[in-house]
Design a protein around this motif. Structure first.
Motif, PDB file in Angstrom:
ATOM      1  N   GLY A   1       9.192   6.940   4.298  1.00  0.00           N
ATOM      2  CA  GLY A   1       9.155   6.153   3.884  1.00  0.00           C
ATOM      3  C   GLY A   1       7.640   5.059   4.189  1.00  0.00           C
ATOM      4  O   GLY A   1       7.996   3.693   4.391  1.00  0.00           O
ATOM      5  N   THR A   2       7.122   5.613   5.219  1.00  0.00           N
ATOM      6  CA  THR A   2       5.630   5.603   5.510  1.00  0.00           C
ATOM      7  C   THR A   2       4.713   4.588   4.356  1.00  0.00           C
ATOM      8  O   THR A   2       4.229   3.464   4.852  1.00  0.00           O
ATOM      9  CB  THR A   2       4.618   6.167   6.040  1.00  0.00           C
ATOM     10  N   SER A   3       5.064   4.935   3.244  1.00  0.00           N
ATOM     11  CA  SER A   3       4.020   4.642   2.193  1.00  0.00           C
ATOM     12  C   SER A   3       4.621   3.209   1.804  1.00  0.00           C
ATOM     13  O   SER A   3       3.996   2.287   1.240  1.00  0.00           O
ATOM     14  CB  SER A   3       4.070   5.515   1.874  1.00  0.00           C
ATOM     15  N   LEU A   4       5.862   3.108   1.827  1.00  0.00           N
ATOM     16  CA  LEU A   4       7.438   2.036   1.451  1.00  0.00           C
ATOM     17  C   LEU A   4       6.906   1.237   2.485  1.00  0.00           C
ATOM     18  O   LEU A   4       6.657  -0.281   1.593  1.00  0.00           O
ATOM     19  CB  LEU A   4       8.307   2.400   1.109  1.00  0.00           C
ATOM     20  N   ILE A   5       7.282   1.217   3.454  1.00  0.00           N
ATOM     21  CA  ILE A   5       6.832   0.343   4.545  1.00  0.00           C
ATOM     22  C   ILE A   5       5.572  -0.469   4.846  1.00  0.00           C
ATOM     23  O   ILE A   5       5.180  -1.320   4.935  1.00  0.00           O
ATOM     24  CB  ILE A   5       6.738   1.106   5.883  1.00  0.00           C
TER      25      ILE A   5
END
Length: 220
Positions: free
Chosen positions: A183-187
């Protein structure tokens, strides 16, 4: 390579969910604004009052300081017991945390007003209310604005935590990212707009603060 994949996922998420991110951006900002606005409505009169009764100033500022020592997540949890889930809890939390900078700056600004200017107003036959609106507030408004500016920047960070109690905002996207496997992109999709909001808010209000500064006006 991994960084490139994350960046591509970040771009893809914005292309697909740009409208959702924007709606949460607006929601996040409005929650912050409402909390600080209510704090200004309450805090500025308190700051004016204690500047006239400065023996009370230490007590009032100490109480506001105590509120600041409570971690924001703990404050939200405490208020949630009485108010339940939702936006109202976060607005009240922002309100409480915004009181200290607004009260303190209002008090400081009012106390820094030149006594000679007040004496001139008194000599012209001004009442205490006329001195307040025509001399004291115009001379202290830039300091008061600095307190509102600090409060709003802090409020933006606090509002992000509000997603834990169902308030929505950009914090909701960040929480989804922390719960996702990758979920790095979401963060980033939640964190970067939050940081951008804080930076832009601080920059815009710093301009307003300078415009309201009496020293800036007289230099022109």
């Amino acid at each position: 390579m991994e960084n490139m994949n994350t960046f591509q996922q970040f771009i893809d998420y914005f292309q697909t969910n740009g409208a959702y991110v924007f709606s949460q951006f607006v929601r996040h900002f409005l929650i912050s604004i409402y909390g600080v606005l209510f704090a200004a409505i309450v805090g500025i009169p308190i700051g004016i009052f204690i500047s006239k009764h400065y023996k009370l100033a230490n007590w009032v500022i100490r109480i506001a300081n105590v509120i600041q020592t409570i971690p924001s997540l703990a404050m939200i949890s405490i208020l949630m017991i009485g108010l339940g889930l939702g936006v109202n809890v976060v607005i009240l939390t922002v309100f409480l945390y915004s009181l200290l900078p607004i009260i303190k700056n209002t008090y400081t600004g009012m106390r820094q007003v030149d006594k000679n200017a007040l004496d001139v107003g008194t000599g012209m036959g001004m009442t205490s209310w006329q001195r307040l609106y025509m001399i004291e507030l115009p001379l202290s408004v830039s300091v008061i604005m600095a307190g509102i500016r600090n409060a709003l920047v802090v409020a933006i960070g606090i509002t992000a935590i509000g997603a834990f109690v169902g308030a929505g905002g950009l914090g909701d996207i960040i929480i989804r990212g922390t719960n996702a496997t990758d979920g790095t992109s979401l963060i980033l999709a939640g964190a970067l707009p939050t940081a951008l909001m804080a930076i832009l808010t601080d920059w815009i209000l710093s301009i307003v603060e300078r415009k309201l500064d009496p020293a800036t006006k007289t230099s022109k």
